[in-house]
Design an enzyme around this catalytic site. Sequence first.
Site, PDB file in Angstrom:
ATOM      1  CG  ASP A   1      -6.255  -9.422  12.515  1.00  0.00           C
ATOM      2  OD1 ASP A   1      -6.274  -9.011  13.613  1.00  0.00           O
ATOM      3  OD2 ASP A   1      -6.482 -10.266  12.125  1.00  0.00           O
TER       4      ASP A   1
ATOM      5  CD  GLU B   1      -9.989 -12.654  16.686  1.00  0.00           C
ATOM      6  OE1 GLU B   1     -10.706 -13.074  17.543  1.00  0.00           O
ATOM      7  OE2 GLU B   1     -10.366 -11.188  16.195  1.00  0.00           O
TER       8      GLU B   1
END
Length: 424
Positions: free
Chosen positions: A85, A179
């Site tokens: 991400d 994350e």
Amino acid sequence: MVEIDHDFIEQQFVTYCKYNSRSDARSQAVPSTPGQVKLAKRLVADLQDLGLEAWYNEKNGFAMGYLPGNSSQDITGIGFVAHLDTTDYPAENVLPQVHPDYDGQDVVLNADQGIVMHVSEFPELTKLKGQRLITSDGTTLLGSDDKAGIAGLFGALKAFIAQPKIEHGPIYVGFGPDEETGQGAKRFDASEFPVEFAYTLDNGQPGDLEYETFNATAAKIEIEGTAVHPGNAYHLLVNAATLANQFAAALPKDQVPEESQGREGFIMLTSQVSSIDHAELHLIIRDFDWELYQAKIHLVEEIVAQINAQLDKPRLTLELTEQYVNMGDKIRENPYIVNLVLDSYHKLGLTPNVIAFRGGTDGDFITEKGIPTPNLFNAGGNFHGKYEYATTEGMALLAETIVTICQEHVAQNGQRNEAPLGQD
């Protein structure tokens, strides 16, 4: 000599940057956004194309891969982890721009909109002169956090496949979602990662090594007021906004982020919304040292208790949520994991820069699951905004570092460098 395919790494990086994998802290989906699923499944396909066993975990959103060892010795496995991400910044229609043989001067990202990355503002750019600099067009982020880590890892895997004489043990790779929201690695399935230890490849410059992070807790305080007409307020009105200010004023003024550095912790008031009848405050509590961390939590509890003791009834409620725990304590019990990296850095001519990371990483959660996981680097820069960049050479150096660590792990089999941390 290990050969690293620079063109392959650059191609993979540019391709992955075009995927909108921005995470969303408000979403309850796993992963939080569909773009992360698309990228994860693309990575599974690319791992399989390289010749690895690879799969997508529908439950936690991780793309996983496995490369069997080729050593005649009995070598324990190593894991490498990068995240899919990107942060909460525009990430639709990312247009990577490659600046070959970068001249070390200001970089025009978007001439039409006058968006320029100035060396005067980002002087570290001068160190990249002569490299292949990659940026966005200035209207979005690039995605170097952490697609530079992904591309560097792919470069290492290709080197292992293309050069089978490179001796290594079993290698497991994981590409995780969310994350940036702190949720992805909480769902990491350690049973799919039968390794002795692992490394995240998240941010940082070549030579950086992070095996300590903050201990972290979030605090939420709700305050119940009593709203009455001010003309009739005598001994009746209880102003939640005033109590919120009283709480904030009681926090130590020298234990805040703007007065802290190095290994110093802090208590940070991140938001405060208040009216007469209700107030809500959010804080984060951070420290490297466990006892000092616990003392900060206790201080917040004491302030709440002291204010409540002055009132007609307890009006302040405190909710504490542990976010992550410093991985350093567990990693110090296994100094080889750090020394292996330092020895590899020396072989590559890199100057080690051991950092106590003032934040948290996916490695905190994976370490808690029994797999000690320090952080290396991905060689990108200016993360979390339109000025993000990476260089082909930096990602290739990450690939070479990964290969060297795996080679050194084989070379030290039976004669590990177990020197206490802090001694080189």
